[in-house]
Design a protein around this motif. Structure first.
Motif, PDB file in Angstrom:
ATOM      1  N   GLY A 157     -36.803  31.742 101.675  1.00  0.00           N
ATOM      2  CA  GLY A 157     -35.809  32.004 100.646  1.00  0.00           C
ATOM      3  C   GLY A 157     -34.506  31.246 100.841  1.00  0.00           C
ATOM      4  O   GLY A 157     -33.958  31.184 101.942  1.00  0.00           O
ATOM      5  N   ASN A 158     -34.016  30.660  99.751  1.00  0.00           N
ATOM      6  CA  ASN A 158     -32.692  30.034  99.714  1.00  0.00           C
ATOM      7  C   ASN A 158     -31.979  30.573  98.481  1.00  0.00           C
ATOM      8  O   ASN A 158     -32.585  30.656  97.412  1.00  0.00           O
ATOM      9  CB  ASN A 158     -32.793  28.511  99.582  1.00  0.00           C
ATOM     10  CG  ASN A 158     -33.583  27.875 100.712  1.00  0.00           C
ATOM     11  OD1 ASN A 158     -33.036  27.568 101.749  1.00  0.00           O
ATOM     12  ND2 ASN A 158     -34.890  27.688 100.510  1.00  0.00           N
ATOM     13  N   ILE A 159     -30.709  30.925  98.612  1.00  0.00           N
ATOM     14  CA  ILE A 159     -29.970  31.404  97.448  1.00  0.00           C
ATOM     15  C   ILE A 159     -28.775  30.498  97.188  1.00  0.00           C
ATOM     16  O   ILE A 159     -28.030  30.147  98.101  1.00  0.00           O
ATOM     17  CB  ILE A 159     -29.512  32.871  97.598  1.00  0.00           C
ATOM     18  CG1 ILE A 159     -28.830  33.344  96.308  1.00  0.00           C
ATOM     19  CG2 ILE A 159     -28.613  33.073  98.804  1.00  0.00           C
ATOM     20  CD1 ILE A 159     -28.617  34.846  96.231  1.00  0.00           C
ATOM     21  N   ILE A 160     -28.657  30.079  95.927  1.00  0.00           N
ATOM     22  CA  ILE A 160     -27.553  29.217  95.500  1.00  0.00           C
ATOM     23  C   ILE A 160     -26.778  29.957  94.414  1.00  0.00           C
ATOM     24  O   ILE A 160     -27.367  30.586  93.536  1.00  0.00           O
ATOM     25  CB  ILE A 160     -28.077  27.850  94.973  1.00  0.00           C
ATOM     26  CG1 ILE A 160     -26.916  26.898  94.661  1.00  0.00           C
ATOM     27  CG2 ILE A 160     -28.973  28.025  93.768  1.00  0.00           C
ATOM     28  CD1 ILE A 160     -26.454  26.087  95.812  1.00  0.00           C
ATOM     29  N   VAL A 172     -32.593  32.587  93.605  1.00  0.00           N
ATOM     30  CA  VAL A 172     -33.326  32.573  94.878  1.00  0.00           C
ATOM     31  C   VAL A 172     -34.489  31.612  94.693  1.00  0.00           C
ATOM     32  O   VAL A 172     -35.291  31.771  93.762  1.00  0.00           O
ATOM     33  CB  VAL A 172     -33.831  33.982  95.256  1.00  0.00           C
ATOM     34  CG1 VAL A 172     -34.678  33.917  96.515  1.00  0.00           C
ATOM     35  CG2 VAL A 172     -32.655  34.934  95.446  1.00  0.00           C
ATOM     36  N   ILE A 173     -34.576  30.609  95.558  1.00  0.00           N
ATOM     37  CA  ILE A 173     -35.543  29.525  95.400  1.00  0.00           C
ATOM     38  C   ILE A 173     -36.459  29.460  96.614  1.00  0.00           C
ATOM     39  O   ILE A 173     -36.007  29.589  97.763  1.00  0.00           O
ATOM     40  CB  ILE A 173     -34.816  28.179  95.228  1.00  0.00           C
ATOM     41  CG1 ILE A 173     -33.879  28.239  94.009  1.00  0.00           C
ATOM     42  CG2 ILE A 173     -35.808  27.029  95.072  1.00  0.00           C
ATOM     43  CD1 ILE A 173     -32.943  27.057  93.903  1.00  0.00           C
ATOM     44  N   SER A 174     -37.738  29.262  96.354  1.00  0.00           N
ATOM     45  CA  SER A 174     -38.723  29.086  97.422  1.00  0.00           C
ATOM     46  C   SER A 174     -39.865  28.227  96.896  1.00  0.00           C
ATOM     47  O   SER A 174     -40.249  28.339  95.724  1.00  0.00           O
ATOM     48  CB  SER A 174     -39.264  30.449  97.884  1.00  0.00           C
ATOM     49  OG  SER A 174     -40.250  30.300  98.882  1.00  0.00           O
ATOM     50  N   LEU A 175     -40.392  27.341  97.739  1.00  0.00           N
ATOM     51  CA  LEU A 175     -41.519  26.472  97.378  1.00  0.00           C
ATOM     52  C   LEU A 175     -41.246  25.687  96.094  1.00  0.00           C
ATOM     53  O   LEU A 175     -42.127  25.496  95.261  1.00  0.00           O
ATOM     54  CB  LEU A 175     -42.808  27.288  97.248  1.00  0.00           C
ATOM     55  CG  LEU A 175     -43.358  27.853  98.566  1.00  0.00           C
ATOM     56  CD1 LEU A 175     -44.510  28.815  98.307  1.00  0.00           C
ATOM     57  CD2 LEU A 175     -43.822  26.722  99.478  1.00  0.00           C
ATOM     58  N   THR A 276     -34.768  40.629  94.908  1.00  0.00           N
ATOM     59  CA  THR A 276     -35.448  39.615  95.714  1.00  0.00           C
ATOM     60  C   THR A 276     -36.513  40.247  96.608  1.00  0.00           C
ATOM     61  O   THR A 276     -36.245  41.280  97.242  1.00  0.00           O
ATOM     62  CB  THR A 276     -34.419  38.872  96.596  1.00  0.00           C
ATOM     63  OG1 THR A 276     -33.442  38.258  95.753  1.00  0.00           O
ATOM     64  CG2 THR A 276     -35.093  37.808  97.454  1.00  0.00           C
ATOM     65  N   PRO A 277     -37.718  39.667  96.681  1.00  0.00           N
ATOM     66  CA  PRO A 277     -38.745  40.192  97.583  1.00  0.00           C
ATOM     67  C   PRO A 277     -38.222  40.301  99.017  1.00  0.00           C
ATOM     68  O   PRO A 277     -37.444  39.437  99.454  1.00  0.00           O
ATOM     69  CB  PRO A 277     -39.870  39.149  97.481  1.00  0.00           C
ATOM     70  CG  PRO A 277     -39.682  38.542  96.124  1.00  0.00           C
ATOM     71  CD  PRO A 277     -38.202  38.517  95.899  1.00  0.00           C
ATOM     72  N   ALA A 281     -35.594  37.980 101.161  1.00  0.00           N
ATOM     73  CA  ALA A 281     -34.285  38.560 101.467  1.00  0.00           C
ATOM     74  C   ALA A 281     -33.975  38.420 102.952  1.00  0.00           C
ATOM     75  O   ALA A 281     -32.823  38.153 103.342  1.00  0.00           O
ATOM     76  CB  ALA A 281     -34.244  40.024 101.048  1.00  0.00           C
ATOM     77  N   ALA A 282     -34.994  38.565 103.779  1.00  0.00           N
ATOM     78  CA  ALA A 282     -34.805  38.412 105.221  1.00  0.00           C
ATOM     79  C   ALA A 282     -34.409  36.978 105.560  1.00  0.00           C
ATOM     80  O   ALA A 282     -33.552  36.748 106.429  1.00  0.00           O
ATOM     81  CB  ALA A 282     -36.084  38.796 105.958  1.00  0.00           C
TER      82      ALA A 282
END
Length: 348
Positions: A157-160, A172-175, A276-277, A281-282
């Motif tokens: 997870g990355n949050i911008i 929240v961005i992933s993959l 966020t899942p 979130a972790a």
């Protein structure tokens, strides 16, 4: 010879951050070549463009009745089709030489994640009308994350948080994709309005948009607990007498004026994190929140968000340029990044 000619055409492809407050343009192979206000001055009688960009902004609040100053975008979307087309055409002409008159550039344009299909179609149609040969859209959170060098392709997870002029984009961005996002129409413009309202209410003094923006840049802060105050003299029109008058404002007053607007943004970040899942979130707890956009430059904002949310917060390098740098990466390495365009340009 034909290959070299076509190569020259493709080298003129553009990445554009078409913002409510500013338009920033990236040219393939050259980098960022234009950064000007998203503003157009038009003559009422014949709709002829008098000025665009920085020159038009200097006219704001100072034009005769025959000339109107327009911001073609409102809340991150096109509000005036004709003015937007003329503004985009201005930037195309500005970044190309006269000998490049045959060039019809491909454009990658950043748009808010909350735009509707109709609003996206308006951006596409406007860009084609302005001379583009191909128009591709990328959501601003993805472009901003790319510009901030976040590892968006990793399964983590990355949050911008991109605070622009018209909208705040939280994602929240992933993959390589957006997992959770929030787009609110509370950002830099609302901060300016909050300053105008505060001064009007407290001092019975009316100031313009440009003055409010200058105050925000010079004194804007959410640095609660700071003992050192800064001051600025502000000129406006007295609402009781109608004559010009000066007042002295402190950084503490501007902090108070901006608090409610900033708290709306903070609450939206909190709500996004709540959706966020847990696994992502972790990851965010470990990596922190990344701020981009002009609003990220508000003094003390990163610290304030950290205190309110309980997650470390940092400001991206060159936050004003994150979106356009992201579109630039897509232009430079299209095959690598074209995946991020699919969600933004589908159904067209």
């Amino acid at each position: 010879m034909a290959f070299n000619f076509l190569s020259g055409l493709f080298s003129k492809d553009l990445g554009i951050d078409l913002g409510t407050a500013n338009t920033v343009v990236y040219v393939r192979g050259k980098g960022i070549v234009a950064f000007e206000p998203s503003m157009v001055a038009i003559r009422r009688s014949d709709k002829k463009v008098v000025a665009v960009g920085e020159e038009a902004k200097r006219m704001l609040g100072r034009t005769p009745e025959e000339i109107i100053t327009i911001r073609p975008l409102k809340d991150g979307v096109i509000a005036d089709f004709d003015a937007a087309e003329k503004m985009i055409r201005y930037f195309i002409d500005k970044v190309h030489n006269k000998r490049d008159f045959l060039v019809s550039p491909r454009m990658v344009i950043g748009i808010p994640s909350g735009t509707t299909p109709v609003e996206r179609r308006a951006v596409i149609d406007t860009a084609y009308s302005a001379g583009a040969r191909d128009v591709l859209l990328v959501t601003e959170p993805i472009a901003s994350a790319l510009g901030a060098d976040l590892p968006i392709w990793e399964p983590s997870g990355n949050i911008i948080v991109d605070i622009g002029g018209g909208t705040t984009e939280i994602a929240v961005i992933s993959l390589g994709g957006i997992v959770v996002s929030t787009s609110i129409k509370v950002a830099g413009d609302e901060m300016d309005e909050a300053i105008i309202h505060y001064i009007k209410k407290k001092y019975n003094l009316f100031i313009g948009e440009r003055t409010a923006e200058e105050i925000k840049i010079k004194l804007g802060n959410v640095a609660f607990g700071e003992e050192k105050k800064e001051y600025i003299e502000v000129k406006g029109r007295d609402l009781l007498t109608g004559v010009p008058r000066n007042v002295e404002l402190s950084s503490e007053e501007i902090r108070d004026a901006l608090k409610d607007t900033v708290d709306i943004i903070v609450e939206s970040i909190r709500e996004t994190l709540e959706k966020t899942p847990p696994e992502l979130a972790a990851d965010i707890i470990d990596k922190g929140i990344v701020l981009a956009g002009g609003g990220a430059l508000l003094r003390g904002l990163d610290t304030y968000i950290s205190e309110q949310i309980g997650v470390s917060t940092i400001v991206a390098e060159e936050p004003l340029l994150c979106v356009v740098k992201g579109t630039g990466k897509i232009i430079e390495e299209f095959e690598r990044y074209k995946q991020v365009l699919s969600n933004a340009s589908e159904n067209y």
